[in-house]
Scaffold this motif. Structure first.
Motif, PDB file in Angstrom:
ATOM      1  N   GLU A   1      83.086  68.877  97.357  1.00 46.73           N
ATOM      2  CA  GLU A   1      82.988  70.123  96.611  1.00 46.73           C
ATOM      3  C   GLU A   1      84.350  70.513  96.043  1.00 46.73           C
ATOM      4  O   GLU A   1      84.462  71.071  94.945  1.00 46.73           O
ATOM      5  CB  GLU A   1      82.464  71.229  97.533  1.00 46.73           C
ATOM      6  CG  GLU A   1      82.003  72.483  96.821  1.00 46.73           C
ATOM      7  CD  GLU A   1      80.809  72.223  95.912  1.00 46.73           C
ATOM      8  OE1 GLU A   1      80.057  71.257  96.146  1.00 46.73           O
ATOM      9  OE2 GLU A   1      80.647  72.989  94.932  1.00 46.73           O
ATOM     10  N   TYR A   2      85.407  70.211  96.805  1.00 41.30           N
ATOM     11  CA  TYR A   2      86.777  70.466  96.340  1.00 41.30           C
ATOM     12  C   TYR A   2      87.077  69.652  95.080  1.00 41.30           C
ATOM     13  O   TYR A   2      87.656  70.155  94.112  1.00 41.30           O
ATOM     14  CB  TYR A   2      87.747  70.107  97.454  1.00 41.30           C
ATOM     15  CG  TYR A   2      89.209  70.193  97.086  1.00 41.30           C
ATOM     16  CD1 TYR A   2      89.933  69.059  96.754  1.00 41.30           C
ATOM     17  CD2 TYR A   2      89.872  71.417  97.082  1.00 41.30           C
ATOM     18  CE1 TYR A   2      91.277  69.134  96.424  1.00 41.30           C
ATOM     19  CE2 TYR A   2      91.214  71.501  96.748  1.00 41.30           C
ATOM     20  CZ  TYR A   2      91.909  70.353  96.424  1.00 41.30           C
ATOM     21  OH  TYR A   2      93.232  70.426  96.090  1.00 41.30           O
ATOM     22  N   ASP A   3      86.628  68.367  95.075  1.00 39.58           N
ATOM     23  CA  ASP A   3      86.856  67.521  93.903  1.00 39.58           C
ATOM     24  C   ASP A   3      86.086  68.041  92.690  1.00 39.58           C
ATOM     25  O   ASP A   3      86.565  67.987  91.551  1.00 39.58           O
ATOM     26  CB  ASP A   3      86.442  66.074  94.203  1.00 39.58           C
ATOM     27  CG  ASP A   3      87.377  65.416  95.202  1.00 39.58           C
ATOM     28  OD1 ASP A   3      86.965  64.444  95.865  1.00 39.58           O
ATOM     29  OD2 ASP A   3      88.543  65.879  95.324  1.00 39.58           O
ATOM     30  N   LYS A   4      84.869  68.544  92.910  1.00 35.99           N
ATOM     31  CA  LYS A   4      84.091  69.123  91.809  1.00 35.99           C
ATOM     32  C   LYS A   4      84.811  70.332  91.217  1.00 35.99           C
ATOM     33  O   LYS A   4      84.841  70.524  89.996  1.00 35.99           O
ATOM     34  CB  LYS A   4      82.705  69.548  92.310  1.00 35.99           C
ATOM     35  CG  LYS A   4      81.785  68.397  92.660  1.00 35.99           C
ATOM     36  CD  LYS A   4      80.443  68.931  93.141  1.00 35.99           C
ATOM     37  CE  LYS A   4      79.508  67.800  93.558  1.00 35.99           C
ATOM     38  NZ  LYS A   4      78.213  68.336  94.048  1.00 35.99           N
ATOM     39  N   MET A   5      85.388  71.139  92.101  1.00 34.31           N
ATOM     40  CA  MET A   5      86.095  72.330  91.625  1.00 34.31           C
ATOM     41  C   MET A   5      87.324  71.934  90.798  1.00 34.31           C
ATOM     42  O   MET A   5      87.599  72.522  89.748  1.00 34.31           O
ATOM     43  CB  MET A   5      86.517  73.194  92.820  1.00 34.31           C
ATOM     44  CG  MET A   5      87.206  74.503  92.442  1.00 34.31           C
ATOM     45  SD  MET A   5      87.557  75.549  93.863  1.00 34.31           S
ATOM     46  CE  MET A   5      88.831  74.546  94.660  1.00 34.31           C
ATOM     47  N   LEU A   6      88.071  70.912  91.259  1.00 34.71           N
ATOM     48  CA  LEU A   6      89.245  70.452  90.501  1.00 34.71           C
ATOM     49  C   LEU A   6      88.833  69.848  89.160  1.00 34.71           C
ATOM     50  O   LEU A   6      89.524  70.002  88.150  1.00 34.71           O
ATOM     51  CB  LEU A   6      90.029  69.429  91.320  1.00 34.71           C
ATOM     52  CG  LEU A   6      90.766  69.955  92.543  1.00 34.71           C
ATOM     53  CD1 LEU A   6      91.630  68.865  93.144  1.00 34.71           C
ATOM     54  CD2 LEU A   6      91.635  71.169  92.192  1.00 34.71           C
ATOM     55  N   LYS A   7      87.704  69.165  89.133  1.00 40.56           N
ATOM     56  CA  LYS A   7      87.211  68.596  87.881  1.00 40.56           C
ATOM     57  C   LYS A   7      86.898  69.711  86.880  1.00 40.56           C
ATOM     58  O   LYS A   7      87.217  69.605  85.688  1.00 40.56           O
ATOM     59  CB  LYS A   7      85.959  67.762  88.149  1.00 40.56           C
ATOM     60  CG  LYS A   7      85.409  67.059  86.909  1.00 40.56           C
ATOM     61  CD  LYS A   7      84.213  66.196  87.273  1.00 40.56           C
ATOM     62  CE  LYS A   7      83.652  65.495  86.022  1.00 40.56           C
ATOM     63  NZ  LYS A   7      82.478  64.671  86.361  1.00 40.56           N
ATOM     64  N   LYS A   8      86.311  70.785  87.375  1.00 39.19           N
ATOM     65  CA  LYS A   8      86.021  71.935  86.504  1.00 39.19           C
ATOM     66  C   LYS A   8      87.322  72.568  86.020  1.00 39.19           C
ATOM     67  O   LYS A   8      87.435  72.985  84.866  1.00 39.19           O
ATOM     68  CB  LYS A   8      85.180  72.951  87.266  1.00 39.19           C
ATOM     69  CG  LYS A   8      84.808  74.189  86.466  1.00 39.19           C
ATOM     70  CD  LYS A   8      83.872  75.075  87.254  1.00 39.19           C
ATOM     71  CE  LYS A   8      83.536  76.342  86.451  1.00 39.19           C
ATOM     72  NZ  LYS A   8      82.871  76.034  85.186  1.00 39.19           N
ATOM     73  N   LEU A   9      88.319  72.637  86.897  1.00 40.47           N
ATOM     74  CA  LEU A   9      89.621  73.204  86.525  1.00 40.47           C
ATOM     75  C   LEU A   9      90.272  72.384  85.419  1.00 40.47           C
ATOM     76  O   LEU A   9      90.801  72.933  84.447  1.00 40.47           O
ATOM     77  CB  LEU A   9      90.539  73.263  87.749  1.00 40.47           C
ATOM     78  CG  LEU A   9      91.982  73.732  87.506  1.00 40.47           C
ATOM     79  CD1 LEU A   9      91.987  75.154  86.970  1.00 40.47           C
ATOM     80  CD2 LEU A   9      92.793  73.629  88.785  1.00 40.47           C
ATOM     81  N   ARG A  10      90.221  71.047  85.557  1.00 39.17           N
ATOM     82  CA  ARG A  10      90.814  70.189  84.531  1.00 39.17           C
ATOM     83  C   ARG A  10      90.048  70.285  83.210  1.00 39.17           C
ATOM     84  O   ARG A  10      90.645  70.238  82.131  1.00 39.17           O
ATOM     85  CB  ARG A  10      90.836  68.738  85.024  1.00 39.17           C
ATOM     86  CG  ARG A  10      91.881  68.466  86.102  1.00 39.17           C
ATOM     87  CD  ARG A  10      92.020  66.982  86.384  1.00 39.17           C
ATOM     88  NE  ARG A  10      90.832  66.443  87.049  1.00 39.17           N
ATOM     89  CZ  ARG A  10      90.683  66.357  88.356  1.00 39.17           C
ATOM     90  NH1 ARG A  10      91.658  66.769  89.165  1.00 39.17           N
ATOM     91  NH2 ARG A  10      89.588  65.860  88.885  1.00 39.17           N
ATOM     92  N   HIS A  11      88.739  70.441  83.286  1.00 39.24           N
ATOM     93  CA  HIS A  11      87.923  70.478  82.067  1.00 39.24           C
ATOM     94  C   HIS A  11      88.035  71.829  81.349  1.00 39.24           C
ATOM     95  O   HIS A  11      88.221  71.883  80.125  1.00 39.24           O
ATOM     96  CB  HIS A  11      86.467  70.211  82.429  1.00 39.24           C
ATOM     97  CG  HIS A  11      85.543  70.198  81.237  1.00 39.24           C
ATOM     98  ND1 HIS A  11      84.907  71.336  80.797  1.00 39.24           N
ATOM     99  CD2 HIS A  11      85.192  69.198  80.382  1.00 39.24           C
ATOM    100  CE1 HIS A  11      84.190  71.040  79.742  1.00 39.24           C
ATOM    101  NE2 HIS A  11      84.334  69.749  79.466  1.00 39.24           N
ATOM    102  N   ASP A  12      87.924  72.935  82.110  1.00 41.01           N
ATOM    103  CA  ASP A  12      87.898  74.273  81.498  1.00 41.01           C
ATOM    104  C   ASP A  12      89.271  74.920  81.398  1.00 41.01           C
ATOM    105  O   ASP A  12      89.453  75.900  80.672  1.00 41.01           O
ATOM    106  CB  ASP A  12      86.974  75.198  82.297  1.00 41.01           C
ATOM    107  CG  ASP A  12      85.538  74.715  82.287  1.00 41.01           C
ATOM    108  OD1 ASP A  12      84.773  75.174  83.160  1.00 41.01           O
ATOM    109  OD2 ASP A  12      85.183  73.891  81.420  1.00 41.01           O
ATOM    110  N   GLY A  13      90.229  74.403  82.155  1.00 46.01           N
ATOM    111  CA  GLY A  13      91.552  75.031  82.161  1.00 46.01           C
ATOM    112  C   GLY A  13      91.652  76.167  83.160  1.00 46.01           C
ATOM    113  O   GLY A  13      92.722  76.722  83.394  1.00 46.01           O
TER     114      GLY A  13
END
Length: 556
Positions: free
Chosen positions: A98-110
């Motif tokens: 779930e942590y990796d999913k959150m970081l992926k969203k951070l990288r995608h959306d800023g």
């Protein structure tokens, strides 16, 4: 050596020059020391907000390691500051996927906003959090880390679980009552009541969320006041009310917006007249004959009322006042069970007040920081930094419209002598008076700035050369008649010299036009002061001024 070749007179002259240079250096250093102190105070205030936030706040570097956390972080997770410093933020998350999913969203959306994820304490306790993350960038736009704000939502999850359990229990009861014909009507009524209550809570939550979104988008407290009134009228349909704010002197509370029927009571009163403000807690009065009534509502009417203090960081900002309206208590389509009373809406009123107190506090802080960044603290005029940031925008607008822009350089005559004669405190009084006069004498689109020391700049968009000169002469003449008081004395014969230039007539850039205005100001100075000089002209307007030390008379 050179000093051995000098005579005694020459050595004395060199010593005097050195002493004057040291004095000038001290004078130039003073405003920078003041600015450093203001910056330190602002940083200390922001550090206090960070450290004492009720939310978990952490700052991590590019590798995801903590470099700074607030007090709440150590309290919630059980680590010391030193133990968290340099610790990978991943160690505080319970689910790596779930942590990796959150970081992926951070990288995608800023950014990440209100992301629900489980985190774990030092003792291994799992706690659900609502996480928001923003990237930190340097002045080159490169990401250097991020800031994470997390809020414990355990209570919310427990509440949802409780609601789910109650719904299951309700379903069981309904099924049981369906088997019993005698209890059918009672079960139906109970179900309707619960549905009504649930719909009202949903309606209230939706209105609070919408209001919060608008308040976050507001730029000033004044812009927020009518929005608060608009949503208050929907949240409290059976009541009238008003939003009262402390004035700048904090000696009076004034109404800034209202809703519903006209309020009974004062629209402006001292804070001591309201028990909610004095006690720092809500004051609900449902029986005016038996309970303590606020002084600002005397003589009391027959209606009940509710005063709630607006508080942020322990400070009183103002007060929300609600009063029931007997003419509005008839049932409406949206309220089949009748309008709710103030007592029934007590918790909603408290939640509403907490929402707007936080929003208004943030707006006030934002406005204060903005004012500190663009305003000169002594005169209240725009500062040089704001001028240099904004003037290019005005140049582009003038070029686009094909108009002209006037530039005035103004300088107080004999200001150094004035300070030497009366002291720097009197000099500050004079600068403030000139700043106030300029603010009152310009158009809404004009930009009066303190350029430095006793020099001021006035930017006048969309103006002709002739009108600019007329306005300069009006300002020069007006300064001569300023009534300035200092320690029981009236300062008179205060004059200014003005240089006027027009863009693009006297320069093809902002810098060139400013230089032309400055050169015109210099001509006004060397030709006797108390004059208006136009760039490119040798004709001087105005008259000479008497010695500045003749400018003080006793007050009549």
């Amino acid at each position: 050596m050179k000093g051995q070749d000098m005579t005694g007179g020459e050595l004395l002259t060199e010593f005097k020059k050195l002493r004057e240079q040291v004095s000038e250096l001290k004078r130039l250093k003073a405003p920078y020391q003041q600015t450093e102190e203001e910056v330190r105070e602002s940083l200390a205030y922001l550090e206090n907000v960070f450290e004492n936030s009720p939310d978990v706040i952490g700052v991590v570097d590019k590798q995801g390691k903590f470099i700074k956390v607030n007090k709440m972080t150590t309290q919630v997770f059980g680590y010391t500051y030193d133990a968290l410093k340099g610790k990978p933020s991943l160690d505080l998350y319970a689910d790596k996927n779930e942590y990796d999913k959150m970081l992926k969203k951070l990288r995608h959306d800023g950014h990440v906003q209100r992301y629900v994820i489980d985190m774990k304490t030092k003792k291994g306790k799992i706690i659900p959090f609502e996480v928001s993350i923003i990237k930190l960038k340097n002045n080159k736009g490169n990401v250097i880390g991020s800031v994470c704000i997390a809020r414990d939502i355990s209570d919310i999850k427990e509440a949802l679980t409780s609601i789910k359990a109650k719904n299951e229990q309700l379903e069981t009861e309904i099924n049981e009552r369906r088997r019993a014909e005698e209890a059918a009507e009672q079960a139906s009524a109970k179900l309707q009541a619960m549905v009504y209550e649930y719909s009202q809570r949903n309606r209230e939550a939706s209105l609070l969320n919408k209001m919060g979104e608008f308040l976050q988008a507001c730029l000033t407290p004044e812009e927020a006041h009518p929005i608060i009134a608009r949503y208050a009228s929907e949240l409290f349909p059976g009541s009238s009310g008003g939003l009262f704010m402390l004035n700048s002197s904090e000696n009076m509370v004034e109404i800034v917006s209202s809703w519903g029927e006209p309020l009974w009571g004062e629209r402006m009163f001292p804070p001591k007249d309201c028990w909610a403000i004095r006690r720092g807690r809500p004051h609900l009065v449902e029986d005016l004959g038996k309970e303590v009534v606020c002084q600002h509502l005397l003589p009391p009417k027959e209606d009940s009322y509710f005063c709630l203090p607006l508080m942020a960081q322990g400070a009183i900002l103002g007060m929300v006042h609600l009063q029931s309206c007997q003419t509005m208590v008839q049932p409406k389509d949206d309220f089949p069970q009748g309008m709710p009373t103030l007592g029934q809406q007590r918790q909603l009123a408290i939640t509403f007040t907490e929402h707007i107190a936080l929003a208004l506090s943030n707006l006030k802080l934002r406005e204060t920081l903005r004012h500190m960044a663009i305003r000169d603290p002594l005169t209240g005029l725009f500062n040089r930094r704001y001028l240099e940031e904004t003037v290019e925008r005005e140049i582009h607008r003038v070029n686009r419209k094909g108009t002209k822009m006037g530039v005035m350089m103004l300088d107080l005559d004999h200001f150094k002598g004035f300070n030497d004669c009366y002291g720097h405190e009197a000099g500050d009084v004079l600068l403030r008076a000139l700043g106030s006069y300029l603010k009152q004498s310009v158009r809404a689109d004009d930009m009066p700035c303190r350029y430095g020391g006793e020099e001021f700049t006035l930017i006048m968009p969309e103006i002709s050369f002739e009108i600019a000169l007329d306005r300069a002469e009006t300002i020069r003449e007006g300064v001569k008649h300023l009534q300035i008081q200092h320690h029981g004395q009236r300062l008179t014969d205060v004059t200014i010299s003005i240089g006027v230039a027009i863009y693009p007539d006297h320069g093809d850039s902002w810098e060139a036009t400013l230089k032309a205005a400055d050169e015109a100001l210099y001509k006004a100075k060397i030709s006797g002061r108390n004059k208006v000089v136009a760039a490119g002209q040798n004709e001087y307007l105005g008259s000479e001024v008497t010695s500045i030390c003749q400018g003080v008379t006793d007050s009549p």
